[in-house]
Scaffold this active site. Structure first.
Site, PDB file in Angstrom:
ATOM      1  N   SER A 427       0.957  -1.305   0.070  1.00 57.88           N
ATOM      2  CA  SER A 427       0.032  -0.036   0.055  1.00 57.88           C
ATOM      3  C   SER A 427       1.040   1.338   0.001  1.00 57.88           C
ATOM      4  O   SER A 427       0.502   2.108  -0.299  1.00 57.88           O
ATOM      5  CB  SER A 427      -0.855  -0.012   1.169  1.00 57.88           C
ATOM      6  OG  SER A 427      -0.143  -0.310   2.303  1.00 57.88           O
ATOM      7  N   HIS A 448      -3.021  -3.067  -5.866  1.00 57.87           N
ATOM      8  CA  HIS A 448      -3.331  -2.563  -4.616  1.00 57.87           C
ATOM      9  C   HIS A 448      -4.731  -2.546  -4.142  1.00 57.87           C
ATOM     10  O   HIS A 448      -5.642  -2.098  -4.792  1.00 57.87           O
ATOM     11  CB  HIS A 448      -3.085  -1.209  -4.435  1.00 57.87           C
ATOM     12  CG  HIS A 448      -3.220  -0.386  -3.066  1.00 57.87           C
ATOM     13  ND1 HIS A 448      -3.621   0.720  -2.828  1.00 57.87           N
ATOM     14  CD2 HIS A 448      -3.097  -1.172  -1.797  1.00 57.87           C
ATOM     15  CE1 HIS A 448      -3.701   0.935  -1.630  1.00 57.87           C
ATOM     16  NE2 HIS A 448      -3.539  -0.227  -1.019  1.00 57.87           N
ATOM     17  N   GLU A 460      -5.977  -0.417  -7.401  1.00 59.34           N
ATOM     18  CA  GLU A 460      -5.080   0.431  -8.216  1.00 59.34           C
ATOM     19  C   GLU A 460      -4.119  -0.738  -8.985  1.00 59.34           C
ATOM     20  O   GLU A 460      -3.656  -1.503  -8.026  1.00 59.34           O
ATOM     21  CB  GLU A 460      -4.298   1.284  -7.162  1.00 59.34           C
ATOM     22  CG  GLU A 460      -5.380   2.476  -6.573  1.00 59.34           C
ATOM     23  CD  GLU A 460      -4.328   3.259  -5.751  1.00 59.34           C
ATOM     24  OE1 GLU A 460      -4.332   4.343  -5.977  1.00 59.34           O
ATOM     25  OE2 GLU A 460      -3.937   2.751  -4.665  1.00 59.34           O
ATOM     26  N   ASN A 498      -3.985   6.185  -1.233  1.00 62.17           N
ATOM     27  CA  ASN A 498      -3.558   6.540  -0.098  1.00 62.17           C
ATOM     28  C   ASN A 498      -2.961   7.833   0.191  1.00 62.17           C
ATOM     29  O   ASN A 498      -2.903   8.395   1.395  1.00 62.17           O
ATOM     30  CB  ASN A 498      -2.571   5.167   0.360  1.00 62.17           C
ATOM     31  CG  ASN A 498      -3.387   4.193   0.890  1.00 62.17           C
ATOM     32  OD1 ASN A 498      -4.654   4.387   1.337  1.00 62.17           O
ATOM     33  ND2 ASN A 498      -2.743   3.222   0.977  1.00 62.17           N
TER      34      ASN A 498
END
Ligand code: 3HC
Length: 708
Positions: A427, A448, A460, A498
């Site tokens: 991540s 991800h 992702e 993120n």
């Protein structure tokens, strides 16, 4: 011009009306069909040899998937939209008013206007095909069923059931549809039309009374008790939507007026509310999501590259993420998955994770135990690199430790084939750094997922500099088979989702340290439209996880990502969030059902509670950096387009869908206004609020991200 409707007369007196929109994959309802269908209905009325009518579709996959959403989006005024709804009312009323029995034969998607068409028929039969689903999903587009659905549905299945269908937009499977009285029969597709013909021959039949609970029978029995029910439903939707979505309250109003004042009044209210919603900004934003996701389904992720077939998958790590990834691989993609973990315990965790999810389906009668067991047989486990030589993709879901990931890359290159893709579920670590240990870096990619994997729709797909186009295309296609919406992003710390989330969380933490109460922060952001507030989210994700990612982002991306230093004290107090029962809220057996803040957290952080700031100011301060950072990601090429940025934020972190995503929201706010607000925050709180270059340029030039 090619025709959409074909009327075929059979010798037994039953006519078959088949809808097949020329040149399109699915049937949808368009205004231009009006004259053609009116003419056919007149022909049927005039022909006394026709004793019954079956309405069906010429498409393999759809009965009718609703009104054409592009047509709705093209409406210029409420008057345009109201005319569309009223046109539907007239045609459906004529169909319903035919003296001969009319039976809908439904195979495939029967949604929105499609179900409203079926409701205007006297009886309905559907196939038991997997593709057959019935529903009124208009609410998900910020709309309401505008073709008489708000009136006919409650009269057929009862008010409570109809409201549930209309307010959630849920899709009903054939068996369930039969149980609730939405259809009269369910049969294999091969005998669908014949069954409908036989039903038509039996003549019109009075609808069977709906099976209702005693309480619903009582509540639906008078206008007084119905009003209690509508008031209750209204309260519930206001709580759920925080008043951000206008459609649910309007749906309830249509049903209330129709059931209390009659169908004519109900239809009039329905057309008026429908028109109002079609022109609303909320519906425009939600429709844009439909168009974006439909468009994305066709993209391979790498121009010109074709995906390779994936026949076998390996998952490294049997933790929460690994178990979830293996589960969607076997359950959704129906591809065998072999899970490797260093411990037997890890493996049994992964197996039981997948089993529990499937078993839920069995308990809800969505699948048989045999199907569950069949899917489970696709999942195997190992503590060694055995039985994986022919794996097409290896998904790594181990600890965030670069050395460990390097070891995995080497192991996989040694044990698997030349073509095997190494996909990392990291991540935060840049994929290029992971690929540095690879002798075949073109096979290395990021994939991800978000937690919980089986629920979160986004992944992702992260290409580093030398990831091959074929690896990208194969990974995108694989993620889609798992039921995910993939966005391809470029490599960089935190990737896209993120990265924008981190700034939002940091600002919420900053506000907490300034004395804003935990529950006030959460409420303010839920009111703004997020599914949960930032403090709850941090407890769920893990305060320790957040603390691990922050320094990586700060090192790679700069000072603005610095997390408030005081947060280290939380870890010093062993506060990790829900997972260890110690966070911002109370957990464990002693915790009350209503979520309560663990007030001791204020002491740990040396916080003096201040008076609550306005909820909208709290929300603005947290989200504004997210917007700014999203644009920076576009500027740096981390995301390819505003569309991908909007889908990523909505599907990855629940950015309010009615705002259409960060980029559409910026267009609504205006780049000039946003830059001015960022600058005023910059003066007050520092450079982390400095507007990025693209925003400043857009403000100067008066540009927008979208042209519509
Ligand atoms: C007056 C009324 O009450 C108002 C309404 O009816 S509003 C519309 C309500 N209906 C809906 O919301 C359903 C929307 N459609 C869907 O959810 C999905 O398309 C589906 C579940 C039917 C099928 O999904 P899937 O098999 O993945 O196919 P998908 O790629 O989405 O769609 C196939 C094609 O049909 C088109 N399509 C499907 N439903 C459509 C609709 N209602 N309007 C316009 N186009 C539609 C898609 O744009 C796509 O077109 P393309 O092939 O040219 O790209």
């Amino acid at each position: 011009m090619e025709k959409t409707f074909n009327l075929a007369r059979r010798e037994d007196g039953i006519a078959i009306l088949t809808m097949d929109v020329p040149g399109e994959t699915m049937n949808t309802l368009k205004a231009e069909f009006g004259p053609e269908i009116t003419e056919i209905l007149a022909e049927i009325k005039a022909d006394s040899s026709i004793k019954g009518l079956v309405v069906t579709s010429g498409k393999a996959d759809s009965f009718v998937a609703g009104a054409d959403i592009t047509m709705l989006a093209a409406c210029k005024s409420e008057a345009d939209a109201k005319a569309l709804s009223q046109q539907g009312h007239v045609v459906f009323s004529e169909l319903e008013g035919l003296s001969i029995p009319v039976v809908a034969a439904i195979n495939g998607a029967c949604l929105g206007g499609g179900l409203e068409l079926a409701l205007a028929c006297h009886l309905r039969v559907c196939s038991d095909d997997k593709k057959t689903m019935l529903g009124v999903p208009e609410v998900q587009l910020g709309l309401l069923p505008g073709g008489g659905g708000t009136q006919r549905l409650p009269r057929l299945v009862g008010i409570a059931t109809a409201l549930d269908m209309m307010l959630t937009g849920k899709q009903i499977r054939p068996k369930q549809a039969l149980k609730m009285g939405l259809v009269n029969d369910v049969v294999p597709n091969s005998i669908l039309v014949e069954t409908a013909v036989e039903l038509a021959k039996k003549g019109k039949q009075a609808a069977k009374p709906v099976k209702q609970s005693k309480i619903n029978q009582f509540l639906e029995s008078s206008s007084f008790t119905r009003d209690i029910m509508f008031d209750q439903a209204r309260k519930q939707v206001m709580k759920k939507t925080q008043g951000n979505y206008p459609a649910p309250a309007k749906i309830i109003d249509c049903v209330r007026q129709g059931m209390n004042k009659g169908m004519v009044k109900g239809l009039e209210v329905e057309a008026t509310h429908f028109a109002n919603l079609v022109m609303s900004k909320e519906s425009a934003a939600l429709r844009s999501l439909f168009f974006a996701t439909t468009e994305m389904k066709k993209e391979t992720g790498a121009e010109g590259a074709e995906p390779r077939k994936v026949n076998k998958v390996m998952v490294l790590g049997g933790g929460l993420m690994g178990g979830g990834i293996a589960s969607v691989t076997t359950t959704k993609a129906k591809i065998p998955a072999r899970v490797k973990d260093i411990s037997e315990q890890g493996l049994s965790n992964a197996l039981s994770y997948a089993y529990k999810l499937l078993d839920k389906g069995v308990k809800r009668r969505h699948m048989t135990p045999a199907v569950r067991d069949n899917i489970m047989s696709l999942m195997t486990t190992t503590t060694e690199y055995t039985g994986i030589k022919d794996a097409d993709i290896v998904v790594e879901a181990v600890f965030e430790d670069l050395a460990l990931k390097h070891q995995m890359v080497k192991d996989v290159e040694r044990e698997c084939g030349e073509h095997t893709i190494f996909a990392s579920n990291t991540s935060s670590l840049p994929i290029g750094q992971i690929a540095a240990a690879a002798s075949r870096p073109e096979n290395v990619i990021g994939l991800h997922y978000f937690s919980p994997v089986e629920k979160m729709p986004l992944v992702e797909v992260i290409a580093h500099k030398t990831t091959s186009p074929e690896t990208i295309a194969t990974t995108v296609a694989f993620a889609r088979k798992q039921g995910k919406t993939p966005i391809v992003v470029q490599d960089g710390a935190g990737f896209y989702v993120n990265r924008i989330l981190a700034l939002y969380m940091n600002e919420a933490a900053q506000l907490l340290l300034e004395g804003q109460r935990v529950e006030h922060l959460d409420r303010a952001l839920v009111k703004f439209g997020f599914p949960v507030g930032p403090m709850t989210l941090l407890d769920e994700v893990g305060i320790d996880v957040g603390a691990k990612i922050s320094p990586i982002l700060e090192k790679e991306l700069g000072e603005r990502f610095k997390a408030p230093a005081a947060f280290d004290k939380l870890l010093g107090d062993d506060r990790k969030g829900r997972k260890n029962g110690k966070g911002f809220y109370q957990y464990g057996p002693k915790a009350k059902k209503a979520k309560l803040v663990d007030e001791s957290v204020y002491k740990v952080l040396d916080i003096l509670i201040a008076s609550d700031k306005e909820a909208k100011d709290v929300a603005e301060r947290c989200t504004i950096q997210m917007l700014n950072e999203a644009v920076r990601c576009l500027e740096e090429g981390i995301i390819a387009s505003p569309r991908d940025g909007d889908i990523g934020a909505i599907f990855g972190i629940g950015f309010p869908p009615f705002l259409g995503g960060p980029f559409r929201y910026i267009d609504t706010l205006g780049a000039g206004n946003l830059v001015a607000t960022l600058r005023s925050y910059q003066t007050l709180y520092g450079d982390r609020f400095a507007p990025c270059e693209t925003l400043v340029n857009m403000a100067t030039e008066g540009r927008q991200f979208y042209s519509h």
